[in-house]
Enzyme design. Structure first.
Site, PDB file in Angstrom:
ATOM      1  N   ALA A 278     -17.054   5.159  -6.919  1.00 42.46           N
ATOM      2  CA  ALA A 278     -17.682   4.341  -7.972  1.00 42.46           C
ATOM      3  C   ALA A 278     -17.769   2.905  -7.491  1.00 42.46           C
ATOM      4  CB  ALA A 278     -16.869   4.429  -9.268  1.00 42.46           C
ATOM      5  N   GLY A 279     -18.272   2.728  -6.255  1.00 48.59           N
ATOM      6  CA  GLY A 279     -18.494   1.389  -5.713  1.00 48.59           C
ATOM      7  C   GLY A 279     -19.938   0.987  -5.966  1.00 48.59           C
TER       8      GLY A 279
ATOM      9  N   HIS B  90     -36.375 -23.318 -23.345  1.00 51.11           N
ATOM     10  CA  HIS B  90     -36.153 -22.400 -24.458  1.00 51.11           C
ATOM     11  C   HIS B  90     -37.466 -21.676 -24.783  1.00 51.11           C
ATOM     12  CE1 HIS B  90     -34.733 -20.802 -28.269  1.00 51.11           C
ATOM     13  NE2 HIS B  90     -35.896 -21.178 -28.786  1.00 51.11           N
TER      14      HIS B  90
ATOM     15  N   ILE C 221     -22.736   1.315  -4.090  1.00 50.30           N
ATOM     16  CA  ILE C 221     -23.760   2.333  -3.825  1.00 50.30           C
ATOM     17  C   ILE C 221     -23.675   3.463  -4.848  1.00 50.30           C
ATOM     18  CG2 ILE C 221     -24.508   4.119  -2.170  1.00 50.30           C
ATOM     19  CD1 ILE C 221     -23.880   2.177   0.077  1.00 50.30           C
TER      20      ILE C 221
ATOM     21  N   GLY D 118     -17.900   3.766   1.214  1.00 50.24           N
ATOM     22  CA  GLY D 118     -17.810   2.558   2.027  1.00 50.24           C
ATOM     23  C   GLY D 118     -18.564   2.701   3.337  1.00 50.24           C
TER      24      GLY D 118
ATOM     25  N   ASP E 239     -22.712  -7.300   9.222  1.00 50.17           N
ATOM     26  CA  ASP E 239     -21.746  -6.257   8.852  1.00 50.17           C
ATOM     27  C   ASP E 239     -20.757  -5.910   9.969  1.00 50.17           C
ATOM     28  OD1 ASP E 239     -23.037  -6.075   6.437  1.00 50.17           O
ATOM     29  OD2 ASP E 239     -23.528  -3.933   6.586  1.00 50.17           O
TER      30      ASP E 239
HETATM   31  P1  FAD Z   1     -27.925  -3.761   9.674  1.00 55.23           P
HETATM   32  O1  FAD Z   1     -28.852  -4.065   8.586  1.00 55.23           O
HETATM   33  O2  FAD Z   1     -27.134  -2.509   9.617  1.00 55.23           O
HETATM   34  O3  FAD Z   1     -28.792  -3.791  11.007  1.00 55.23           O
HETATM   35  C1  FAD Z   1     -28.253  -3.519  12.259  1.00 55.23           C
HETATM   36  C2  FAD Z   1     -29.382  -3.101  13.164  1.00 55.23           C
HETATM   37  O4  FAD Z   1     -28.899  -3.020  14.491  1.00 55.23           O
HETATM   38  C3  FAD Z   1     -29.945  -1.721  12.832  1.00 55.23           C
HETATM   39  O5  FAD Z   1     -31.335  -1.797  12.745  1.00 55.23           O
HETATM   40  C4  FAD Z   1     -29.500  -0.854  14.000  1.00 55.23           C
HETATM   41  O6  FAD Z   1     -30.428   0.172  14.347  1.00 55.23           O
HETATM   42  C5  FAD Z   1     -29.431  -1.878  15.122  1.00 55.23           C
HETATM   43  N1  FAD Z   1     -28.532  -1.519  16.213  1.00 55.23           N
HETATM   44  C6  FAD Z   1     -27.238  -1.124  16.110  1.00 55.23           C
HETATM   45  N2  FAD Z   1     -26.721  -0.910  17.330  1.00 55.23           N
HETATM   46  C7  FAD Z   1     -27.712  -1.184  18.208  1.00 55.23           C
HETATM   47  C8  FAD Z   1     -27.795  -1.142  19.630  1.00 55.23           C
HETATM   48  N3  FAD Z   1     -26.744  -0.798  20.373  1.00 55.23           N
HETATM   49  N4  FAD Z   1     -28.967  -1.455  20.205  1.00 55.23           N
HETATM   50  C9  FAD Z   1     -30.053  -1.797  19.467  1.00 55.23           C
HETATM   51  N5  FAD Z   1     -30.034  -1.847  18.122  1.00 55.23           N
HETATM   52  C10 FAD Z   1     -28.877  -1.559  17.525  1.00 55.23           C
HETATM   53  N6  FAD Z   1     -26.695  -5.810   0.620  1.00 55.23           N
HETATM   54  C11 FAD Z   1     -27.096  -6.784  -0.221  1.00 55.23           C
HETATM   55  O7  FAD Z   1     -26.835  -7.965   0.037  1.00 55.23           O
HETATM   56  N7  FAD Z   1     -27.805  -6.489  -1.360  1.00 55.23           N
HETATM   57  C12 FAD Z   1     -28.125  -5.215  -1.691  1.00 55.23           C
HETATM   58  O8  FAD Z   1     -28.756  -4.991  -2.723  1.00 55.23           O
HETATM   59  C13 FAD Z   1     -27.721  -4.172  -0.818  1.00 55.23           C
HETATM   60  N8  FAD Z   1     -28.023  -2.894  -1.104  1.00 55.23           N
HETATM   61  C14 FAD Z   1     -27.666  -1.901  -0.226  1.00 55.23           C
HETATM   62  C15 FAD Z   1     -27.976  -0.593  -0.549  1.00 55.23           C
HETATM   63  C16 FAD Z   1     -27.620   0.436   0.306  1.00 55.23           C
HETATM   64  C17 FAD Z   1     -27.988   1.854  -0.033  1.00 55.23           C
HETATM   65  C18 FAD Z   1     -26.940   0.129   1.531  1.00 55.23           C
HETATM   66  C19 FAD Z   1     -26.570   1.226   2.493  1.00 55.23           C
HETATM   67  C20 FAD Z   1     -26.606  -1.172   1.847  1.00 55.23           C
HETATM   68  C21 FAD Z   1     -26.959  -2.202   0.967  1.00 55.23           C
HETATM   69  N9  FAD Z   1     -26.626  -3.531   1.225  1.00 55.23           N
HETATM   70  C22 FAD Z   1     -26.996  -4.519   0.352  1.00 55.23           C
HETATM   71  C23 FAD Z   1     -25.884  -3.911   2.419  1.00 55.23           C
HETATM   72  C24 FAD Z   1     -26.853  -4.470   3.504  1.00 55.23           C
HETATM   73  O9  FAD Z   1     -27.844  -3.506   3.771  1.00 55.23           O
HETATM   74  C25 FAD Z   1     -26.096  -4.823   4.759  1.00 55.23           C
HETATM   75  O10 FAD Z   1     -25.058  -5.733   4.435  1.00 55.23           O
HETATM   76  C26 FAD Z   1     -27.013  -5.475   5.781  1.00 55.23           C
HETATM   77  O11 FAD Z   1     -28.081  -4.632   6.116  1.00 55.23           O
HETATM   78  C27 FAD Z   1     -26.239  -5.834   7.036  1.00 55.23           C
HETATM   79  O12 FAD Z   1     -27.091  -6.489   7.909  1.00 55.23           O
HETATM   80  P2  FAD Z   1     -26.829  -6.465   9.490  1.00 55.23           P
HETATM   81  O13 FAD Z   1     -27.978  -7.175  10.108  1.00 55.23           O
HETATM   82  O14 FAD Z   1     -25.466  -6.916   9.780  1.00 55.23           O
HETATM   83  O15 FAD Z   1     -26.857  -4.919   9.903  1.00 55.23           O
HETATM   84  P1  NAD Z   2     -17.730   0.292  -1.804  1.00 55.91           P
HETATM   85  O1  NAD Z   2     -16.585  -0.188  -0.998  1.00 55.91           O
HETATM   86  O2  NAD Z   2     -18.452  -0.650  -2.685  1.00 55.91           O
HETATM   87  O3  NAD Z   2     -17.273   1.491  -2.738  1.00 55.91           O
HETATM   88  C1  NAD Z   2     -16.646   2.637  -2.254  1.00 55.91           C
HETATM   89  C2  NAD Z   2     -15.847   3.264  -3.381  1.00 55.91           C
HETATM   90  O4  NAD Z   2     -15.432   4.532  -2.960  1.00 55.91           O
HETATM   91  C3  NAD Z   2     -14.593   2.458  -3.730  1.00 55.91           C
HETATM   92  O5  NAD Z   2     -14.516   2.290  -5.120  1.00 55.91           O
HETATM   93  C4  NAD Z   2     -13.466   3.331  -3.198  1.00 55.91           C
HETATM   94  O6  NAD Z   2     -12.289   3.211  -3.944  1.00 55.91           O
HETATM   95  C5  NAD Z   2     -14.069   4.713  -3.341  1.00 55.91           C
HETATM   96  N1  NAD Z   2     -13.503   5.711  -2.437  1.00 55.91           N
HETATM   97  C6  NAD Z   2     -13.151   5.559  -1.138  1.00 55.91           C
HETATM   98  N2  NAD Z   2     -12.694   6.732  -0.636  1.00 55.91           N
HETATM   99  C7  NAD Z   2     -12.762   7.636  -1.639  1.00 55.91           C
HETATM  100  C8  NAD Z   2     -12.456   9.016  -1.745  1.00 55.91           C
HETATM  101  N3  NAD Z   2     -11.974   9.693  -0.692  1.00 55.91           N
HETATM  102  N4  NAD Z   2     -12.653   9.641  -2.935  1.00 55.91           N
HETATM  103  C9  NAD Z   2     -13.146   8.957  -4.002  1.00 55.91           C
HETATM  104  N5  NAD Z   2     -13.451   7.645  -3.953  1.00 55.91           N
HETATM  105  C10 NAD Z   2     -13.275   6.990  -2.786  1.00 55.91           C
HETATM  106  O7  NAD Z   2     -18.704   0.968  -0.737  1.00 55.91           O
HETATM  107  P2  NAD Z   2     -20.175   1.544  -0.905  1.00 55.91           P
HETATM  108  O8  NAD Z   2     -20.536   1.657  -2.325  1.00 55.91           O
HETATM  109  O9  NAD Z   2     -20.248   2.728  -0.015  1.00 55.91           O
HETATM  110  O10 NAD Z   2     -21.032   0.379  -0.268  1.00 55.91           O
HETATM  111  C11 NAD Z   2     -20.844   0.011   1.113  1.00 55.91           C
HETATM  112  C12 NAD Z   2     -21.155  -1.430   1.338  1.00 55.91           C
HETATM  113  O11 NAD Z   2     -22.543  -1.672   1.152  1.00 55.91           O
HETATM  114  C13 NAD Z   2     -20.403  -2.328   0.388  1.00 55.91           C
HETATM  115  O12 NAD Z   2     -19.553  -3.155   1.141  1.00 55.91           O
HETATM  116  C14 NAD Z   2     -21.420  -3.153  -0.307  1.00 55.91           C
HETATM  117  O13 NAD Z   2     -21.135  -4.507  -0.228  1.00 55.91           O
HETATM  118  C15 NAD Z   2     -22.731  -2.866   0.421  1.00 55.91           C
HETATM  119  N6  NAD Z   2     -23.755  -2.668  -0.628  1.00 55.91           N
HETATM  120  C16 NAD Z   2     -24.100  -3.741  -1.378  1.00 55.91           C
HETATM  121  C17 NAD Z   2     -24.999  -3.587  -2.415  1.00 55.91           C
HETATM  122  C18 NAD Z   2     -25.353  -4.771  -3.236  1.00 55.91           C
HETATM  123  O14 NAD Z   2     -25.086  -5.890  -2.813  1.00 55.91           O
HETATM  124  N7  NAD Z   2     -25.964  -4.596  -4.404  1.00 55.91           N
HETATM  125  C19 NAD Z   2     -25.531  -2.340  -2.694  1.00 55.91           C
HETATM  126  C20 NAD Z   2     -25.129  -1.262  -1.927  1.00 55.91           C
HETATM  127  C21 NAD Z   2     -24.239  -1.440  -0.885  1.00 55.91           C
END
Ligand code: FAD
Ligand code: NAD
Length: 482
Positions: free
Chosen positions: A189-190, A454, A192, A281, A322
């Protein structure tokens, strides 16, 4: 001879592409290596955020919200809709179009800024050498005065529920369902779990969320988290806290389902689902990214170790997004990307890690920045609180979207704003006003003295700040102050 650049960036997610563009703007010859291929085997730039993260999830959140509005909320406005239909493949296709538009946009920005995009997998083999393995098997060595590692993150797997991307999926698979699962399980319940759980619940799935912890959204202000749990439960998410998943069994036969075994306070439990999303996560994506001989240090959780300005222990090598410590958020990575580029250019720059805004894009949205009450209590800080409910905001009532509240926390003596916590319509955009205010060290009184349009949702920001000093006009004040 290897091709030589001032800067080579590995990864083109929000951290990498922003770093590359800023480096090029600062006059450095810059290349950005990306390994991601789309369904047509073409290289796509933009990373997790644009391809399988922020953007596609928000596209489906917006689509599913419109569906609920048409089905349930139009009638309140006196709009009669005889039958609301649904075309899931069309919803997914629209989401894919948005993704394509934005990833093409990054490609266009590379061209406009003279960043060279290089397709393939990059590996750091020395402090200033990168080996690129192309998708055709060819290898090329690049030389760089500076290297920025921005390889991002990938979902965490747990042994009891191995992802097959068909019945048991991760967040990427959950963006691709071609029909609405009748029963959908979500582990975690994080952020995602709640966002993608909401998407499919709005479209009609019976959603059960299994969360290992006993406390819902522990990183969120308790009052806001409690309100969120109440609202999301009312929307149909069956959130089971303290549920530890121990195993799963896939059914045999044409129509696959999965039975999940878990334990909770009542003992061993079983639940059957048509699809299961594992959202427990994400972890840094560092597999085969750096030759150990380079000597880059990692922390105990596998993140690349960096200082406050994203420099690794090896001179000339930086890492951001990340793949390093801190919240996994696109905007945090983007700001780090800019900071690294400017550090390479020897400009003074710093990310303010105390003011990273967080948002969960459920409806209503949940957004926060700075300290919450629990953190301040633990730190022994004397604070005051102003809360304003959206039910007292004219614009929210006019829109029939008045669930939630805005909470402003200020230092009891100095009046400086220490935190803001919102659950409500457009919480992300409302919060940003407070992020700017806090960046300039505003007091609650400063916000109170500012004129707000407003009727607007942002009047709630005004009133919550006034309430912190007992001066709210449109609600009763808990404690009057002069
Ligand atoms: P990434 O976006 O993961 O990009 C890394 C890139 O490096 C990738 O394209 C990968 O292919 C490339 N790469 C990796 N290794 C290599 C290599 N060896 N050679 C060449 N290329 C390589 N964050 C928010 O702030 N707001 C949100 O609403 C939000 N929603 C999300 C929803 C979901 C479903 C998910 C999964 C994540 C979400 N996030 C959100 C988190 C956000 O997507 C990440 O924090 C962000 O993309 C991280 O950016 P980054 O550039 O560090 O890495
Ligand atoms: P999260 O850390 O937000 O949530 C994971 C949840 O899974 C936690 O509540 C944890 O206690 C639970 N959990 C872990 N192991 C478990 C198990 N074995 N059984 C049951 N519950 C378990 O991670 P996420 O939702 O996977 O998101 C990953 C990352 O992507 C986050 O760090 C978040 O910042 C980023 N993200 C951000 C946004 C946004 O900014 N709106 C949206 C999506 C993802």
């Amino acid at each position: 001879m290897s091709k030589e650049y001032d800067v080579v960036v590995i990864g083109s997610g929000p951290a990498g592409y922003v770093a590359a563009i800023r480096c090029a703007q600062l006059g450095f010859s810059t290349a950005c290596i990306e390994k991601w291929l789309n369904k047509d085997n073409k290289t796509v730039y933009g990373g997790t955020c644009l391809i399988v993260g922020c953007i596609p999830s928000k596209a489906l959140l917006d689509t599913s919200h419109k569906y609920v509005e048409a089905q349930e909320h139009f009638a309140v406005h006196g709009i009669k809709v005889s039958k609301v239909g649904m075309d899931v493949p069309a919803m997914i296709e629209r989401k894919d179009k948005v993704v394509t538009q934005l990833t093409q946009g990054v490609k266009g920005l590379f061209t406009a800024n003279k960043v060279e995009g290089i397709a393939g997998t990059g590996k750091l083999i020395s402090a200033n050498k990168i080996l690129v393995s192309g998708h055709d098997g060819k290898q090329e060595e690049l030389a760089a005065k500076h290297v920025i590692i921005a390889a991002g993150s990938i979902p965490i797997d747990i042994p009891p529920t191995p992802v097959d991307q068909e019945t048991i999926v991760d967040s990427t698979g959950a963006l691709e369902f071609q029909e609405v699962p009748k029963r959908l399980g979500v582990i975690g319940a994080g952020v995602i779990g709640l966002e993608l759980g909401s998407v499919w619940a709005r479209l009609g799935s019976e959603v059960v969320v299994l969360e290992a912890l006993d406390e819902f959204l522990p990183m969120v202000d308790r009052q806001v988290a409690k309100e969120a749990q109440k609202i999301l439960t009312k929307q149909g998410l069956d959130i089971k806290m303290g549920a530890r998943v121990t195993g799963s069994k896939l059914s045999k036969g044409a129509k696959k389902s999965v039975t999940v075994e878990y334990t909770d306070k009542d003992g061993e439990q079983k639940a059957q689902f048509d699809k299961l999303i594992v959202a427990v996560g994400r972890k840094p994506f560092t597999e085969d990214l750096i030759d150990p001989a380079v000597g880059i240090e990692f922390d105990e959780r596998g993140f690349i170790k960096v200082d406050d300005q994203c420099a690794t222990n090896i001179p000339g090598v930086y890492a951001c997004g990340d793949v390093v410590r801190g919240p996994m958020l696109a905007h945090k990575g983007m700001e780090e990307g800019v900071m690294v580029a400017e550090r390479i250019a020897e400009k003074k720059t710093q990310v303010n890690y105390d003011l990273v805004p967080s948002v969960i894009y459920t409806h209503p949205e949940i957004a926060w920045v700075g300290k919450n009450e629990e953190e301040l209590k633990a730190a022994g800080v004397d604070y005051k609180v102003g809360v304003f409910p959206f039910a007292a905001n004219g614009r929210a009532l006019a829109a029939n979207d008045a669930d939630g509240l805005i909470k402003t926390i200020a230092d009891a003596k100095t009046d400086r704003i220490l935190g803001c916590h919102i659950i409500g319509p457009s919480a992300a955009d409302l919060l940003q006003q407070m992020v700017i205010a806090m960046e300039f060290s505003a007091s609650a009184e400063d916000i109170g003295l500012t004129m707000f349009s407003h009727p607007a949702l942002s009047e709630g920001v005004h009133e919550a700040a006034l309430a912190a000093n007992g001066h709210a006009i449109h609600i009763g004040n808990r404690k009057r102050r002069k």
